[in-house]
Design a protein around this motif. Structure first.
Motif, PDB file in Angstrom:
ATOM      1  N   ARG A   1      18.194  32.863  23.820  1.00  0.00           N
ATOM      2  CA  ARG A   1      17.190  32.245  24.698  1.00  0.00           C
ATOM      3  C   ARG A   1      17.669  30.895  25.225  1.00  0.00           C
ATOM      4  N   LEU A   2      18.330  30.113  24.386  1.00  0.00           N
ATOM      5  CA  LEU A   2      18.880  28.838  24.858  1.00  0.00           C
ATOM      6  C   LEU A   2      19.963  29.064  25.902  1.00  0.00           C
ATOM      7  N   ALA A   3      20.751  30.128  25.738  1.00  0.00           N
ATOM      8  CA  ALA A   3      21.827  30.431  26.683  1.00  0.00           C
ATOM      9  C   ALA A   3      21.286  30.780  28.064  1.00  0.00           C
ATOM     10  N   GLU A   4      20.034  31.229  28.134  1.00  0.00           N
ATOM     11  CA  GLU A   4      19.415  31.535  29.424  1.00  0.00           C
ATOM     12  C   GLU A   4      19.150  30.258  30.227  1.00  0.00           C
ATOM     13  N   ARG A   5      19.114  29.131  29.522  1.00  0.00           N
ATOM     14  CA  ARG A   5      18.863  27.835  30.144  1.00  0.00           C
ATOM     15  C   ARG A   5      20.140  27.020  30.032  1.00  0.00           C
ATOM     16  N   PRO A   6      20.898  26.916  31.088  1.00  0.00           N
ATOM     17  CA  PRO A   6      22.176  26.206  30.983  1.00  0.00           C
ATOM     18  C   PRO A   6      21.990  24.772  30.479  1.00  0.00           C
ATOM     19  N   GLY A   7      22.952  24.337  29.675  1.00  0.00           N
ATOM     20  CA  GLY A   7      22.949  22.943  29.272  1.00  0.00           C
ATOM     21  C   GLY A   7      22.631  22.685  27.823  1.00  0.00           C
ATOM     22  N   LEU A   8      22.307  23.719  27.026  1.00  0.00           N
ATOM     23  CA  LEU A   8      21.987  23.459  25.627  1.00  0.00           C
ATOM     24  C   LEU A   8      22.325  24.684  24.782  1.00  0.00           C
ATOM     25  N   THR A   9      23.281  24.501  23.860  1.00  0.00           N
ATOM     26  CA  THR A   9      23.629  25.565  22.926  1.00  0.00           C
ATOM     27  C   THR A   9      22.834  25.375  21.639  1.00  0.00           C
TER      28      THR A   9
ATOM     29  N   ALA B   1      16.011  17.539  26.894  1.00  0.00           N
ATOM     30  CA  ALA B   1      16.652  18.800  26.519  1.00  0.00           C
ATOM     31  C   ALA B   1      16.117  19.293  25.176  1.00  0.00           C
ATOM     32  N   LEU B   2      15.918  18.372  24.243  1.00  0.00           N
ATOM     33  CA  LEU B   2      15.377  18.724  22.932  1.00  0.00           C
ATOM     34  C   LEU B   2      13.976  19.305  23.059  1.00  0.00           C
ATOM     35  N   ALA B   3      13.152  18.702  23.894  1.00  0.00           N
ATOM     36  CA  ALA B   3      11.787  19.214  24.093  1.00  0.00           C
ATOM     37  C   ALA B   3      11.819  20.642  24.622  1.00  0.00           C
ATOM     38  N   GLY B   4      12.693  20.910  25.575  1.00  0.00           N
ATOM     39  CA  GLY B   4      12.835  22.274  26.094  1.00  0.00           C
ATOM     40  C   GLY B   4      13.323  23.230  25.020  1.00  0.00           C
ATOM     41  N   GLY B   5      14.280  22.784  24.227  1.00  0.00           N
ATOM     42  CA  GLY B   5      14.796  23.605  23.134  1.00  0.00           C
ATOM     43  C   GLY B   5      13.738  23.883  22.089  1.00  0.00           C
ATOM     44  N   ARG B   6      12.933  22.884  21.792  1.00  0.00           N
ATOM     45  CA  ARG B   6      11.853  23.089  20.809  1.00  0.00           C
ATOM     46  C   ARG B   6      10.861  24.142  21.296  1.00  0.00           C
ATOM     47  N   GLY B   7      10.614  24.172  22.586  1.00  0.00           N
ATOM     48  CA  GLY B   7       9.736  25.202  23.140  1.00  0.00           C
ATOM     49  C   GLY B   7      10.298  26.593  22.889  1.00  0.00           C
ATOM     50  N   VAL B   8      11.610  26.745  23.082  1.00  0.00           N
ATOM     51  CA  VAL B   8      12.275  28.024  22.833  1.00  0.00           C
ATOM     52  C   VAL B   8      12.154  28.391  21.355  1.00  0.00           C
ATOM     53  N   VAL B   9      12.446  27.435  20.484  1.00  0.00           N
ATOM     54  CA  VAL B   9      12.382  27.691  19.040  1.00  0.00           C
ATOM     55  C   VAL B   9      10.970  28.095  18.631  1.00  0.00           C
ATOM     56  N   ARG B  10       9.968  27.397  19.147  1.00  0.00           N
ATOM     57  CA  ARG B  10       8.569  27.748  18.825  1.00  0.00           C
ATOM     58  C   ARG B  10       8.238  29.172  19.258  1.00  0.00           C
ATOM     59  N   GLU B  11       8.679  29.557  20.460  1.00  0.00           N
ATOM     60  CA  GLU B  11       8.400  30.910  20.959  1.00  0.00           C
ATOM     61  C   GLU B  11       9.056  31.973  20.082  1.00  0.00           C
ATOM     62  N   VAL B  12      10.320  31.759  19.716  1.00  0.00           N
ATOM     63  CA  VAL B  12      11.024  32.727  18.872  1.00  0.00           C
ATOM     64  C   VAL B  12      10.381  32.781  17.486  1.00  0.00           C
ATOM     65  N   GLU B  13      10.046  31.625  16.942  1.00  0.00           N
ATOM     66  CA  GLU B  13       9.419  31.600  15.618  1.00  0.00           C
ATOM     67  C   GLU B  13       8.061  32.305  15.652  1.00  0.00           C
ATOM     68  N   LYS B  14       7.313  32.078  16.708  1.00  0.00           N
ATOM     69  CA  LYS B  14       6.016  32.740  16.841  1.00  0.00           C
ATOM     70  C   LYS B  14       6.185  34.264  16.857  1.00  0.00           C
ATOM     71  N   ALA B  15       7.165  34.748  17.610  1.00  0.00           N
ATOM     72  CA  ALA B  15       7.417  36.187  17.673  1.00  0.00           C
ATOM     73  C   ALA B  15       7.911  36.719  16.328  1.00  0.00           C
ATOM     74  N   THR B  16       8.802  35.978  15.685  1.00  0.00           N
ATOM     75  CA  THR B  16       9.357  36.400  14.400  1.00  0.00           C
ATOM     76  C   THR B  16       8.275  36.501  13.333  1.00  0.00           C
ATOM     77  N   LEU B  17       7.376  35.530  13.332  1.00  0.00           N
ATOM     78  CA  LEU B  17       6.350  35.463  12.282  1.00  0.00           C
ATOM     79  C   LEU B  17       5.024  36.094  12.690  1.00  0.00           C
ATOM     80  N   ALA B  18       5.009  36.791  13.818  1.00  0.00           N
ATOM     81  CA  ALA B  18       3.778  37.412  14.320  1.00  0.00           C
ATOM     82  C   ALA B  18       3.077  38.321  13.307  1.00  0.00           C
TER      83      ALA B  18
END
Length: 143
Positions: free
Chosen positions: A26-34, A102-119
């Motif tokens: 998901r981070l790779a879909e947004r250039p600029g942050l690995t 960039a961190l704020a955007g990354g945190r959004g990605v992490v929250r979305e993945v965590e939400k899906a993982t822990l659904a």
């Protein structure tokens, strides 16, 4: 015979690997942050400014890999490096405004993945799981 699915640490590892892969993709879909850049920015946000060597140790990154990672972050102006005012032989690394964005955007990605993982878990179960894995983590760091 005991199944691997009856081994808590194995199951935690499998969930962590899948989640980490999803975050990296998901981070790779947004250039600029690995994933490692995100982890570095998050660590700086939690504990910065900090010496580059301490940052590498906190992340468990080999110092030579940390140099490459730091070069990428400096080139992207996501961090700044300056002499430590308390020890002029060392450098301190700090987040920049661009790094915080960039961190704020990354945190959004992490929250979305965590939400899906822990659904499959209820809110109370998610809170308990977090409490338990943090307890295990802290004990492992202390030893």
């Amino acid at each position: 015979m005991e199944s691997l699915l009856e081994t808590t640490t194995f199951v935690l590892h499998k969930v962590a690997v899948a989640s980490r892969r999803a975050i990296a993709e998901r981070l790779a879909e947004r250039p600029g942050l690995t994933l490692w850049q995100y982890a570095t920015l998050a660590e700086l946000d939690d504990h910065g400014p900090v010496a580059q060597k301490a940052l590498a140790a906190a992340l468990g990154v080999d110092p030579s890999d940390m140099v490459r990672l730091m070069d990428e972050l400096l080139t992207g102006r996501l961090v700044a490096r300056a002499r430590d005012p308390l020890d002029r032989r060392r450098y301190q690394v700090t987040l920049t405004a661009a790094g915080r964005k960039a961190l704020a955007g990354g945190r959004g990605v992490v929250r979305e993945v965590e939400k899906a993982t822990l659904a499959p878990l209820t809110a109370a179960e998610r809170a308990t799981l977090l409490e338990l894995v943090v307890k295990i983590h802290r004990a492992s760091v202390e030893n």
